[in-house]
Design a protein around this motif. Structure first.
Motif, PDB file in Angstrom:
ATOM      1  N   SER A  59       0.814  -1.212   0.000  1.00 40.91           N
ATOM      2  CA  SER A  59       0.000   0.000   0.000  1.00 40.91           C
ATOM      3  C   SER A  59       0.851   1.267   0.000  1.00 40.91           C
ATOM      4  O   SER A  59       2.022   1.260   0.370  1.00 40.91           O
ATOM      5  CB  SER A  59      -0.913   0.011   1.232  1.00 40.91           C
ATOM      6  N   GLU A 139      -7.060   1.118  -5.747  1.00 40.24           N
ATOM      7  CA  GLU A 139      -8.181   0.474  -5.050  1.00 40.24           C
ATOM      8  C   GLU A 139      -7.717  -0.073  -3.702  1.00 40.24           C
ATOM      9  O   GLU A 139      -8.407   0.066  -2.688  1.00 40.24           O
ATOM     10  CB  GLU A 139      -8.759  -0.660  -5.901  1.00 40.24           C
ATOM     11  N   ASP A 141      -5.178   1.012  -1.951  1.00 42.09           N
ATOM     12  CA  ASP A 141      -4.905   2.146  -1.062  1.00 42.09           C
ATOM     13  C   ASP A 141      -6.164   2.627  -0.370  1.00 42.09           C
ATOM     14  O   ASP A 141      -6.150   2.917   0.830  1.00 42.09           O
ATOM     15  CB  ASP A 141      -4.281   3.309  -1.849  1.00 42.09           C
ATOM     16  N   GLU A 142      -7.246   2.699  -1.103  1.00 38.57           N
ATOM     17  CA  GLU A 142      -8.505   3.155  -0.518  1.00 38.57           C
ATOM     18  C   GLU A 142      -8.968   2.202   0.584  1.00 38.57           C
ATOM     19  O   GLU A 142      -9.388   2.631   1.662  1.00 38.57           O
ATOM     20  CB  GLU A 142      -9.580   3.277  -1.597  1.00 38.57           C
ATOM     21  N   GLU A 145      -6.360   2.540   3.604  1.00 35.42           N
ATOM     22  CA  GLU A 145      -6.445   3.819   4.300  1.00 35.42           C
ATOM     23  C   GLU A 145      -7.760   3.973   5.057  1.00 35.42           C
ATOM     24  O   GLU A 145      -7.791   4.618   6.104  1.00 35.42           O
ATOM     25  CB  GLU A 145      -6.197   4.970   3.330  1.00 35.42           C
ATOM     26  N   ASN A 146      -8.824   3.345   4.576  1.00 36.53           N
ATOM     27  CA  ASN A 146     -10.093   3.385   5.303  1.00 36.53           C
ATOM     28  C   ASN A 146     -10.039   2.588   6.602  1.00 36.53           C
ATOM     29  O   ASN A 146     -10.872   2.773   7.481  1.00 36.53           O
ATOM     30  CB  ASN A 146     -11.241   2.906   4.424  1.00 36.53           C
ATOM     31  N   ASN A 152     -10.159  10.194   3.368  1.00 34.52           N
ATOM     32  CA  ASN A 152      -8.933   9.987   2.606  1.00 34.52           C
ATOM     33  C   ASN A 152      -7.849  10.932   3.106  1.00 34.52           C
ATOM     34  O   ASN A 152      -8.136  12.061   3.493  1.00 34.52           O
ATOM     35  CB  ASN A 152      -9.181  10.234   1.113  1.00 34.52           C
TER      36      ASN A 152
END
Length: 177
Positions: A59, A139, A141-142, A145-146, A152
């Motif tokens: 990531s 995708e 990373d999202e 990170e969530n 974000n």
């Protein structure tokens, strides 16, 4: 002198992380190897890792940590198991999140297979990374990170500030790996 060796091998599947990587990369180019490989000292290895660990290490937030805490060799980053992995503030991962991470891991590995003529250094060259692979990483990373924050992160400075706040909490609570 003929006995001076360093062989570290466990006959098991493993996740391999290069010890030295370009500072120009967006992601750490790690990958899985099977039990037949003997890894040299130019890589770090996690034997029998859960599949989702690949996602975390692949990531952007992990790469941001890596770029910040790693040592340097000229213009390259030197991955350290102590500073880059063991001290990394891993997110708490529930079963649903773990499943999502495992799914995106398999999608990334499948996408990399479409470019089997390229090695990892070529695949993860920030100027030549295939757009479809980059899309899968975004995708990922999202998802990752969530797990840290529901919003974000604005940029890498925001990411690293947040990670160091978590790191401080880990030290104070003595929950460092």
């Amino acid at each position: 002198s003929h006995r001076f060796l360093q062989i570290q091998h466990e006959p098991a599947k493993a996740l391999m992380v290069p010890r030295v990587s370009s500072e120009n990369r967006i992601y750490v180019p790690c990958g899985f190897i099977d039990a037949d490989y003997v890894v040299s000292d130019s890589s770090n290895v996690i034997y029998n890792p859960p599949l989702f660990i690949f996602a975390i290490l692949s990531s952007r937030i992990h790469m941001t940590w890596f770029k910040t805490v790693a040592g340097r060799i000229r213009n390259s980053l030197r991955y350290s198991s102590n500073f880059c992995y063991n001290a990394f503030p891993f997110p708490k991962v529930n079963e649903n999140q773990k499943k999502k991470l495992e799914e995106i891991t398999l999608e990334i590995l499948d996408e990399r297979e479409k470019f089997s003529e390229l090695n990892l250094a070529q695949l993860y060259d920030s100027k030549k990374m295939p757009a479809s692979l980059l899309k899968k990483h975004l995708e990922l990373d999202e998802i990752v990170e969530n797990m840290y924050e529901k919003q974000n992160f604005v940029d890498d400075n925001n990411r690293i500030r947040y990670l160091f706040e978590l790191y401080e909490k880990m030290i104070k609570s003595n929950s460092l790996i």
